[in-house]
Design an enzyme around this catalytic site. Structure first.
Site, PDB file in Angstrom:
ATOM      1  N   TYR A 147       0.983  -1.456   0.231  1.00 15.13           N
ATOM      2  CA  TYR A 147      -0.095  -0.015   0.047  1.00 15.13           C
ATOM      3  C   TYR A 147       0.877   1.069  -0.111  1.00 15.13           C
ATOM      4  O   TYR A 147       0.325   2.117  -0.549  1.00 15.13           O
ATOM      5  CB  TYR A 147      -0.829   0.251   1.602  1.00 15.13           C
ATOM      6  CG  TYR A 147      -1.782   0.890   1.576  1.00 15.13           C
ATOM      7  CD1 TYR A 147      -3.246   1.430   0.563  1.00 15.13           C
ATOM      8  CD2 TYR A 147      -1.522   2.402   2.675  1.00 15.13           C
ATOM      9  CE1 TYR A 147      -4.055   1.790   0.441  1.00 15.13           C
ATOM     10  CE2 TYR A 147      -2.393   3.523   1.671  1.00 15.13           C
ATOM     11  CZ  TYR A 147      -3.610   3.136   1.778  1.00 15.13           C
ATOM     12  OH  TYR A 147      -4.617   4.336   1.795  1.00 15.13           O
ATOM     13  N   LYS A 151       1.329   4.220  -3.086  1.00 15.85           N
ATOM     14  CA  LYS A 151       0.727   5.783  -2.577  1.00 15.85           C
ATOM     15  C   LYS A 151       2.018   6.463  -2.808  1.00 15.85           C
ATOM     16  O   LYS A 151       1.594   7.614  -3.410  1.00 15.85           O
ATOM     17  CB  LYS A 151       0.229   5.334  -0.756  1.00 15.85           C
ATOM     18  CG  LYS A 151      -1.547   4.689  -0.717  1.00 15.85           C
ATOM     19  CD  LYS A 151      -2.469   5.510  -2.014  1.00 15.85           C
ATOM     20  CE  LYS A 151      -3.342   5.138  -1.675  1.00 15.85           C
ATOM     21  NZ  LYS A 151      -4.849   6.129  -2.367  1.00 15.85           N
TER      22      LYS A 151
END
Length: 242
Positions: A147, A151
């Site tokens: 994740y 990002k």
């Protein structure tokens, strides 16, 4: 802050959470919304509230993502809000989780931005993109390895897009929220043993609400930020300042 009348915004991940709040906020400011989500029932409910145009799409599929953007046509704004996560440590990371997270959080955002920008350039330029990233791309959170990579990657891509699309009058920015109180997050962070140590790093003494993030997105899209581009704006209640 108005100025969204006669404007069209594509919002991905509009069925729930920050995406839904953003669609509602922009519609209340006068924008026409083209809403992307995987779940038709969520889009139907949103359409009943604001008269949005619904496009049911699984953005993890490259061809579907591209076709959805092409079917949406030329819009004034794009908000890349669709995202997902699978909590895994670096030692436990699986290829399936990697492909899912990177496919939705990064690849789909790039495809949507590419198709949006191509249409804007053909139309003569102008417009704005806001990508929704995360403070997880700035700080290390346990079990967020893929994740965080997705990002942080979108943060970097935001800067490149701002440089390349600026000559066409297209502004590109990102918001990097802290823990944001979606229904899922509210349940996950209700345990004081988990919540309290994190809260002390938020000088405002609270986590963000989805509406807080939506208002910031609207500001970055608007003419109130006419020369803001290439910025990654924390929406974090002061988390990164501590």
């Amino acid at each position: 802050m108005n100025g969204f009348e006669n404007k069209t915004a594509i919002v991905t991940g509009a069925g729930k959470g920050i995406g839904r709040a953003t669609a509602l906020d922009l519609a209340n400011r006068g924008a026409k919304i083209i809403a992307f989500a995987r779940t038709k029932a969520d889009l139907d409910q949103l359409s009943d509230e604001i008269g949005s145009t619904s496009i049911v799409v699984d953005l993890s599929d490259t061809n579907s993502a591209r076709k959805a953007m092409q079917s949406a046509g030329t819009a004034d704004y794009l908000v890349n809000c669709a995202g997902t996560n699978v909590l895994q440590s670096v030692l436990d990371m699986t290829e399936d989780a990697y492909e899912l997270i990177m496919g939705i959080n990064l690849r789909a955002a790039l495809i949507c931005a590419q198709e949006f920008a191509r249409a804007r350039v053909t139309a003569g330029g102008g417009g704005a993109i806001v990508n929704v990233t995360s403070i997880a791309g700035h700080r290390g959170f346990e079990d967020h390895v893929v994740y965080a990579a997705s990002k942080a990657g979108l943060d970097g891509a935001t800067r490149v897009m701002a440089k390349e699309l600026g000559p066409h009058g297209i502004r590109v920015n990102a918001v990097a929220p802290t823990i944001t109180m979606t229904e899922l997050a509210a349940e996950a962070w209700s345990d004081p043993s988990k919540k309290d140590p994190m809260m002390v790093r938020h000088p405002l003494g609270r986590f963000a609400e989805v509406e807080d993030v939506a208002k910031t997105i609207a500001m970055l899209l608007s003419e109130d930020a006419p020369v803001v581009t290439g910025s990654i704006l924390p929406v974090d209640c002061g988390f990164l300042a501590v």
